[in-house]
Scaffold this motif. Structure first.
Motif, short mmCIF file in Angstrom:
data_model
loop_
_atom_site.label_atom_id
_atom_site.label_comp_id
_atom_site.label_asym_id
_atom_site.label_seq_id
_atom_site.Cartn_x
_atom_site.Cartn_y
_atom_site.Cartn_z
N TRP A 78 0.81 -1.21 0.00
CA TRP A 78 0.00 0.00 0.00
C TRP A 78 0.85 1.27 0.00
N TYR A 81 1.20 3.07 -3.29
CA TYR A 81 0.11 3.97 -3.70
C TYR A 81 0.20 5.29 -2.94
N TRP A 84 2.77 7.27 -4.83
CA TRP A 84 2.24 7.80 -6.09
C TRP A 84 1.24 8.94 -5.86
N ILE A 117 -4.99 7.29 -9.06
CA ILE A 117 -4.28 6.59 -8.00
C ILE A 117 -5.26 5.99 -6.98
N LEU A 121 -5.82 2.09 -6.06
CA LEU A 121 -5.68 1.55 -4.71
C LEU A 121 -6.91 0.74 -4.32
N SER A 140 -9.35 2.99 -13.32
CA SER A 140 -8.09 3.70 -13.09
C SER A 140 -7.33 3.90 -14.40
#
Length: 243
Positions: A78, A81, A84, A117, A121, A140
């Motif tokens: 995680w 993400y 990002w 993003i 996720l 996404s």
């Protein structure tokens, strides 16, 4: 807390690469006094600093969790993400400032980026079924395609009004982001978070190479010539070409 396995070597390489990139950019910008030029160095330094912290967290097992999907246990990084979510808007801001685009264009780019993003996720954390995960991947990826369209279309129009060397740099950086960012959803869909064709070890290596290229590589190209940044921070428009 789950611990990274053999893929941890790539996470440590990513940590070292981002840290070295950050230190290099600090050195490059140490003597810069022009406030407009400083913003490019500050943004680029923060990009690599955030990425270095993210990779360190993943390498030490903090940025990792496990979920159960269709009876299989998946390792989800995680922290990738989280990285990002902060660094990709900063990359876009670097490029937008270089091209001197308007605020609405910047807001559109960053808004699409954050949406991309966050939905990615969600796709990574959905546990109901693989189909739902792939649906979120599709959402996404669609956001990414819209983002890249506006990145090329909007920035190219504004960059045409900039000096030739700045226009060339904008085009180069656009190309870097387009090529690398298209590769991200491909790695996702073939990797463990998607269809599972690629093992976690290879997936982690691929994301690490993409991240280093998209952050350190991007920053190196952006900051390699101070003369181009001089032209970029000159508020005068490019001189019209003589007939």
């Amino acid at each position: 807390m789950p611990q990274p396995g053999s893929e941890s070597i790539w996470l440590w390489i990513g940590t070292a690469g981002m840290t070295l990139g950050m230190l290099y950019f600090i050195g490059r910008g140490w003597g810069v006094r022009d406030t407009e030029q400083e913003q490019f160095y500050v943004i680029t330094i923060f990009i690599t600093a955030i990425a270095a912290a993210s990779y360190f967290s993943m390498a030490t097992g903090f940025g990792l969790t496990e979920i159960e999907v269709a009876g299989d246990t998946l390792d989800i990084y995680w922290a990738r993400y989280a990285d990002w979510l902060f660094t990709t808007p900063l990359l876009l801001l670097d490029l937008a400032l270089l091209a001197r685009v308007d605020r609405n264009t910047i807001a559109t780019l960053i808004g699409l980026d954050v949406f991309m993003i966050v939905t990615g996720l969600v796709g990574a954390l959905v546990t109901e079924s693989v189909a739902f995960r792939l649906a979120w991947w599709g959402i996404s990826t669609a956001a990414l395609l819209f983002l890249l369209y506006f990145l090329v279309q909007g920035l190219s129009e504004m960059a045409d009004e900039r000096p030739a060397e700045v226009n060339s740099l904008v085009s180069t950086l656009q190309g870097i982001l387009v090529v690398l960012w298209i590769a991200y959803p491909i790695v996702w869909i073939v990797g463990t978070e998607g269809l599972g064709y690629v093992p976690l070890y290879a997936e982690t290596a691929a994301f690490m190479v993409l991240d280093l290229s998209a952050k350190v590589g991007f920053g190196f190209v952006l900051l390699r010539s101070r003369s181009v940044l001089d032209a970029a921070t000159d508020v005068q428009p490019a001189s019209p070409t003589a007939d």
